[in-house]
Design an enzyme around this catalytic site. Structure first.
Site, mmCIF file in Angstrom:
data_model
loop_
_atom_site.group_PDB
_atom_site.id
_atom_site.type_symbol
_atom_site.label_atom_id
_atom_site.label_comp_id
_atom_site.label_asym_id
_atom_site.label_seq_id
_atom_site.Cartn_x
_atom_site.Cartn_y
_atom_site.Cartn_z
ATOM 1 N N HIS A 26 -5.847 -12.370 4.692
ATOM 2 C CA HIS A 26 -6.031 -12.181 3.251
ATOM 3 C C HIS A 26 -5.088 -13.026 2.392
ATOM 4 O O HIS A 26 -5.517 -13.744 1.489
ATOM 5 C CB HIS A 26 -5.821 -10.703 2.880
ATOM 6 C CG HIS A 26 -6.728 -9.756 3.576
ATOM 7 N ND1 HIS A 26 -8.051 -10.036 3.835
ATOM 8 C CD2 HIS A 26 -6.510 -8.515 4.065
ATOM 9 C CE1 HIS A 26 -8.605 -8.998 4.444
ATOM 10 N NE2 HIS A 26 -7.685 -8.073 4.600
ATOM 11 N N LYS A 41 3.111 -1.224 4.287
ATOM 12 C CA LYS A 41 2.499 0.105 4.279
ATOM 13 C C LYS A 41 3.542 1.148 3.914
ATOM 14 O O LYS A 41 4.739 0.929 4.063
ATOM 15 C CB LYS A 41 1.893 0.436 5.648
ATOM 16 C CG LYS A 41 0.536 -0.194 5.901
ATOM 17 C CD LYS A 41 -0.085 0.375 7.151
ATOM 18 C CE LYS A 41 -1.525 -0.095 7.313
ATOM 19 N NZ LYS A 41 -2.394 0.397 6.226
ATOM 20 N N GLU A 49 0.837 -1.198 0.000
ATOM 21 C CA GLU A 49 0.000 0.000 0.000
ATOM 22 C C GLU A 49 0.872 1.249 0.000
ATOM 23 O O GLU A 49 1.933 1.275 0.622
ATOM 24 C CB GLU A 49 -0.895 0.026 1.234
ATOM 25 C CG GLU A 49 -1.850 -1.139 1.371
ATOM 26 C CD GLU A 49 -2.667 -1.035 2.642
ATOM 27 O OE1 GLU A 49 -3.770 -0.467 2.579
ATOM 28 O OE2 GLU A 49 -2.186 -1.497 3.682
#
Length: 462
Positions: free
Chosen positions: A234, A332, A210
Site C-alpha cells: 500500500h 497496529k 490503526e
C-alpha cells in the site's frame, strides 16, 4: 492487449474465510445495489464442507447493509444475486478440482483468490493453460509473493495461464477515487508543480496507523507483520503516485509506466539501524478497551518477533527527489486511527524583521478514507497584524459511492487494470524491502515495544 469482455461469473476461492465475509461480499453488495453488477453470477468455493444454506446465510448477512440503503431496483438485484449463488467444497491445490469447477461456470469467469499467498501460488501451479477458459481473469490479493524471487515465479506462473491485462494484483487501499484525487491535486494545479521537488520540500511522510489490534488475524499477520502487510504494498504505491513524473494520460499504460519508473529509482539504504525502525505492542487499552500483549494473542509465535509497527526511510534517486526523505510508517493498536500523507515544505529562506509569533513550515496533508485535503499556512493577525498565526485550510475530496472492495471488483468485472499492480512493479516493491527484511531477521535492528493505545515507543519522535 487482449480484447476485454465483461465478466459473467465471480468465483471466490476461500469463500468461508474472513476476507470474503468482512470485505469482499459487502463490496460486491454495494456494487450490485448501484446497478453495476447486472447479470453477474456469484459462486463460492472453499475447503470447508458448507451447505448452500450456510453459504447463503453468509451472503445475505454481508448484503444486509447495502440492502437497507438500496432503492427498489438495487434490492431486486441483490435478491437475484443471492438467489442464484452456489457453494462448492474443493481443494484448490489438488490437480483437476479447480479446473473441473471452472469448466462448468458461465464464462468469462473472474477467479478471486481470497486465500493465503502460498495456497494461491499452489492453486495456480496445478492449473494448465488448457484448463483455463478464454477470458478468465485471475485476481490475487496482497502480499503478492513473499520475496522478489517468489513474486517473479508467481508472475511467470500466471503469465502462462492468462494475458497480463487479465491478471489483477489488487490493492484495495488504492481505490479509484483516491488515485484520481492524488493525480488531480498534483497535475491540475499550476501553483503546485513548480514547488513539488527537492528545492522546496523538506520531507514526505505516508502514515497508516490503526487503532485495531490483531482482531483474530494471527494466522496471516504473524507471518507477515507491518512491513510486509502494509509498507511493501500500500504505502509504496501511495508514495509512487505522489512522486512520479506527470504521465501523458491516466490510461493504465501511461499511469503504470510512471509508477514503475519511480519505484525503480527507490531504495532503502544502509545502515538499516538508522533508516528503519520496528516495534511490537504490549498490553494496554484503546478507548477503554483492554488489549492483550501481542505475544500473548492466540495463534502468535512470540519467537518470530513479528513487528506490529514499522517505519522505513525510502530514498528516491532521481533529479526531482534526490535528498528528500520519504518516511513510510504503519502500526497496529495505536492510540488513534491515522491514514494520511504529510508533505512538509522547507522554511522560508528569510522572514522580514518585525514579524512576531510562530513561523512554521507549511504542511500539506492528504487524508485517506475519507479523502481530505488540509493545508497549514501562516497568516497575520487577528488583532496584531505583525503577529503570525497558523491556520488550516480544509477541503473534502471526491468520494466514491462504492466501498474500497467494490471499486476493486468493478475494475475486475469491467476488465479495467488501472488499479491493478503490474507484474514488474510487484517484483520491484519486494526488491526495495528485501534488504530490510534480511537485516531485521538477523536482529541488526533491535525490536522495541510500545503499549497498545499509545503513539509508539517513547524513543520514537511522532
Amino acid at each position: 492487449m487482449a480484447t476485454q469482455t465483461t465478466v459473467k461469473t465471480l468465483l471466490i476461492l476461500g469463500a468461508s474465510g474472513d476476507l470474503t465475509g468482512r470485505l469482499l461480499l459487502p463490496g460486491l453488495a454495494r456494487l450490485a445495489a448501484k446497478g453495476r453488477a447486472d447479470g453477474l453470477t456469484l459462486v463460492g468455493a472453499g475447503s470447508d464442507p458448507w451447505t448452500r444454506e450456510q453459504w447463503l446465510e453468509r451472503v445475505e448477512a454481508s448484503f444486509a447493509d447495502a440492502e437497507s440503503e438500496a432503492d427498489a431496483a438495487g434490492k431486486r438485484e441483490l435478491k437475484r444475486l443471492a438467489g442464484s449463488t452456489s457453494y462448492h467444497q474443493l481443494d484448490v491445490t489438488a490437480g483437476g478440482e479447480l479446473s473441473a469447477l471452472l469448466s462448468g461456470l458461465p464464462a468469462p469467469v473472474a477467479v478471486y483468490f481470497a486465500l493465503p499467498p502460498q495456497v494461491s501460488q499452489k492453486a495456480c501451479e496445478v492449473l494448465t493453460p488448457e484448463e483455463v477458459p478464454a477470458g478468465t481473469r485471475l485476481v490475487m490479493e496482497k502480499p503478492f509473493g513473499s520475496s522478489e524471487e517468489s513474486a517473479r515465479h508467481l508472475n511467470t506462473t500466471l503469465a502462462a495461464l492468462v494475458p497480463e491485462d487479465h491478471i489483477h494484483r489488487v490493492d484495495h487501499f488504492l481505490g479509484k477515487a483516491t488515485v484520481l484525487n492524488i493525480l488531480g491535486l498534483r497535475f491540475a494545479n499550476t501553483f503546485l508543480e513548480p514547488v513539488w521537488n527537492r528545492n522546496f520540500i523538506e520531507k514526505v511522510e505516508v502514515i497508516f496507523d490503526e487503532d485495531l489490534a490483531l482482531e483474530g488475524r494471527a494466522r496471516y499477520y504473524d507471518g507477515a507483520g507491518a512491513l510486509r502487510d502494509m509498507i511493501q504494498s500500500h504505502l509504496l504505491q501511495i508514495m509512487a503516485l505522489m512522486t512520479m513524473e506527470p504521465p501523458a494520460s491516466i490510461d493504465e499504460r501511461d499511469l503504470r509506466d510512471a509508477v514503475a519508473t519511480l519505484l525503480r529509482a527507490s531504495s532503502i539504504k544502509a545502515p538499516y539501524r538508522s533508516s528503519t525502525r520496528r516495534a511490537r505492542y504490549t498490553a494496554g487499552s484503546i478507548a477503554g478497551r483492554q488489549v492483550p500483549d501481542y505475544a500473548a494473542e492466540t495463534g502468535v509465535d512470540a519467537a518470530r518477533n513479528t513487528e506490529t509497527l514499522a517505519e522505513v526511510q525510502v530514498d528516491i534517486d532521481n533529479w526531482r527527489w534526490q535528498g528528500v526523505p520519504f518516511i513510510l510508517r504503519s502500526g497496529k493498536a495505536m492510540r488513534a486511527k491515522r491514514k494520511e500523507a504529510v508533505v512538509t515544505f522547507k522554511p522560508v529562506p528569510h522572514l522580514p524583521k518585525g514579524f512576531i509569533g510562530v513561523d512554521s513550515p507549511n504542511e500539506l496533508r492528504i487524508g485517506f478514507g475519507p479523502d481530505t485535503l488540509q493545508f497549514d499556512v501562516d497568516v497575520n493577525g487577528p488583532g496584531n497584524v505583525l503577529s503570525l498565526d497558523r491556520i488550516t485550510l480544509n477541503a473534502e475530496l471526491s468520494a466514491s459511492e462504492l466501498l474500497p472492495y467494490g471499486e476493486v471488483l468493478e475494475g475486475v468485472l469491467a476488465g479495467d487494470p488501472l488499479l491493478s499492480v503490474r507484474a514488474d512493479t510487484a517484483e520491484d516493491c519486494w526488491r526495495i524491502l528485501e534488504p530490510v527484511i534480511r537485516a531485521w531477521a538477523s536482529d541488526t535492528v533491535p525490536p522495541e515495544e510500545y503499549p497498545a493505545g499509545s503513539t509508539g515507543p517513547e524513543s520514537w519522535t511522532v
